[in-house]
Design a protein around this motif. Structure first.
Motif, PDB file in Angstrom:
ATOM      1  N   MET A  54      33.281  16.696  34.833  1.00  0.00           N
ATOM      2  CA  MET A  54      32.023  17.260  35.324  1.00  0.00           C
ATOM      3  C   MET A  54      31.649  16.599  36.651  1.00  0.00           C
ATOM      4  SD  MET A  54      31.170  19.480  33.067  1.00  0.00           S
ATOM      5  CE  MET A  54      29.597  19.859  33.838  1.00  0.00           C
ATOM      6  N   GLY A  55      31.077  17.395  37.543  1.00  0.00           N
ATOM      7  CA  GLY A  55      30.542  16.845  38.785  1.00  0.00           C
ATOM      8  C   GLY A  55      29.065  16.558  38.621  1.00  0.00           C
ATOM      9  N   ALA A  56      28.534  15.737  39.519  1.00  0.00           N
ATOM     10  CA  ALA A  56      27.125  15.359  39.451  1.00  0.00           C
ATOM     11  C   ALA A  56      26.218  16.576  39.630  1.00  0.00           C
ATOM     12  CB  ALA A  56      26.801  14.310  40.508  1.00  0.00           C
ATOM     13  N   GLY A  57      26.726  17.622  40.287  1.00  0.00           N
ATOM     14  CA  GLY A  57      25.930  18.818  40.504  1.00  0.00           C
ATOM     15  C   GLY A  57      26.099  19.839  39.389  1.00  0.00           C
ATOM     16  N   GLN A  59      29.035  20.922  38.260  1.00  0.00           N
ATOM     17  CA  GLN A  59      30.325  21.615  38.339  1.00  0.00           C
ATOM     18  C   GLN A  59      31.255  21.110  37.236  1.00  0.00           C
ATOM     19  OE1 GLN A  59      29.183  19.272  40.533  1.00  0.00           O
ATOM     20  NE2 GLN A  59      29.784  19.797  42.619  1.00  0.00           N
ATOM     21  N   ARG A  60      32.075  22.008  36.742  1.00  0.00           N
ATOM     22  CA  ARG A  60      33.082  21.594  35.775  1.00  0.00           C
ATOM     23  C   ARG A  60      34.458  21.984  36.278  1.00  0.00           C
ATOM     24  NH1 ARG A  60      34.414  23.986  29.794  1.00  0.00           N
ATOM     25  NH2 ARG A  60      34.383  25.877  31.043  1.00  0.00           N
TER      26      ARG A  60
END
Lengths: 220, 220
Positions: A54-57, A59-60
């Motif tokens: 997972m991204g901090a924003g 996003q996966r």
DNA sequence: CGGTTTGTTGAGTTCTATCAACCGGGGTGG
DNA sequence: CCACCCCGGTTGATAGAACTCAACAAACCG
């Protein structure tokens, strides 16, 4: 192949099998999260697992769809660098990381097998990086379908067909696209006569040659 | 770290060093091409190597910039799955693939070191896949600069600075962008005060925290 | 059978690529 | 020594691929 645990009883390395713990997961259950302490190494006995980050924003990025025989949980650090979730009901083998290492020291043939497996994992993730960095949406989809169908052919699927046990969302997150783009891409491949959709989740690859060329990055 | 050959004479594994052949390459010289028969494994003693893959449409995806101590040439198949080119004058250690395997069987400690190295390679290529699949141009650049500066800090660089020995073209092909987008991205990072450009090829990372957050995929 | 979820299609926007002009340093030769 | 060229990098204008937002359709489930 990558069968370390599956059908291992009849192989030359029964020790590995005996030392493993068996685990079962329900669909969508999380096995471990990225950054969690990495204590175990796993092998898929049956079902599918999904590795993602997972991204901090929010996003996966899905980094791998795992099938029977696949090994995962490898990390150079004290914690996992990806998260792992069951894509279906799943049954796994599990080893303690350190125990596993001991076994590899004890059985050089197993260590060699392990090296082969990890080099395959590396090759796969290089393939993904190439696709994400250089291919168009349609080209990525072509490669994805080929990849899935080849993967499944080896574990009893019909050659020339790709069954998609995962959602469009999962495919999108694997290919670095959105569900809409995946959907449109499949439609365009269909209209070009390269595939046909038996059902939403079962696709016939009618023109393997062209699909393969697309996956190499050949221009439209 | 990944020092298998570099400074190995004073390590506990002199055998590995003794069994290696030394090679020197000029800048831009090609060591091997993708699909060529894979006979050797290499280690960077000094200089930088570039690993890349070409697409059928002429696309180039750089899959790694290698520095002192890095191991490469690992493949599960009979042929290499990437091409390798010198990014500078370079000196390498080379082992025959099979001989190398023999050594790993002979020296379990070395095999363990090898497993650590390959798991790092895997982690790195997963990082790249995440960046290519989920991050914007600016975010990828932030991560790239961090990555380079960390890499160089370990081999004697100035912390907080990133020296870019490679061209904008190389950076673009690594990040899945064009040179123009790389250039614009650097300009925007500069205007935001996150970096400052000492020269074209030496960049000061003035705001490591923000850069790092960007690399995690945090929205602008 | 209705309601919910998943996938497809459409319209408009955004980010990056493309095409083109310009800038600046480094080497070369007059 | 300086003018010139060449190459790599930057900046600007425009185009295109994929994303976003939104409506619709189809499958799924209770």
């Amino acid at each position: 192949m990558s069968d370390l645990c599956v059908g291992l009883s009849d192989s030359s390395l029964p020790a590995l099998y005996e030392q493993s713990t068996h685990i079962n997961l329900d669909k969508s259950e999380t096995l471990f999260l990225s950054d969690q302490a990495a204590e175990h190494i796993f092998n898929v006995r049956e079902g599918t697992m999904t590795l993602y980050r997972m991204g901090a924003g929010g996003q996966r990025q899905i980094l791998g769809f795992l099938f029977t025989g696949d090994l995962f949980g490898i990390t150079p650090d004290a914690s996992y660098n990806v998260s792992a979730q069951a894509g279906s009901e799943v049954s796994l083998c599990r080893w303690n990381k350190d125990r596993f290492d001991d076994l590899l020291v004890l059985y050089p043939a197993m260590a060699q097998q392990y090296r082969l497996i990890t080099s395959k994992l590396l090759a796969q993730s290089l393939n993904l990086a190439f696709a994400l960095g250089q291919l168009t949406a349609e080209q990525r989809l072509a490669g994805f379908l080929l990849h899935i169908s080849q993967r499944q052919a080896r574990i009893g699927g019909i050659p020339g067909f790709a069954a998609l046990p995962m959602s469009r969302m999962d495919i999108a997150d694997y290919l670095g696209l959105t569900i809409e783009t995946v959907s449109r891409g499949l439609t365009r491949l269909r209209k070009k006569g390269l595939i046909s959709m038996v059902t939403r989740d079962l696709i016939e690859l009618s023109d393997l040659k062209t699909l393969s060329r697309m996956n190499q990055g050949e221009e439209a």
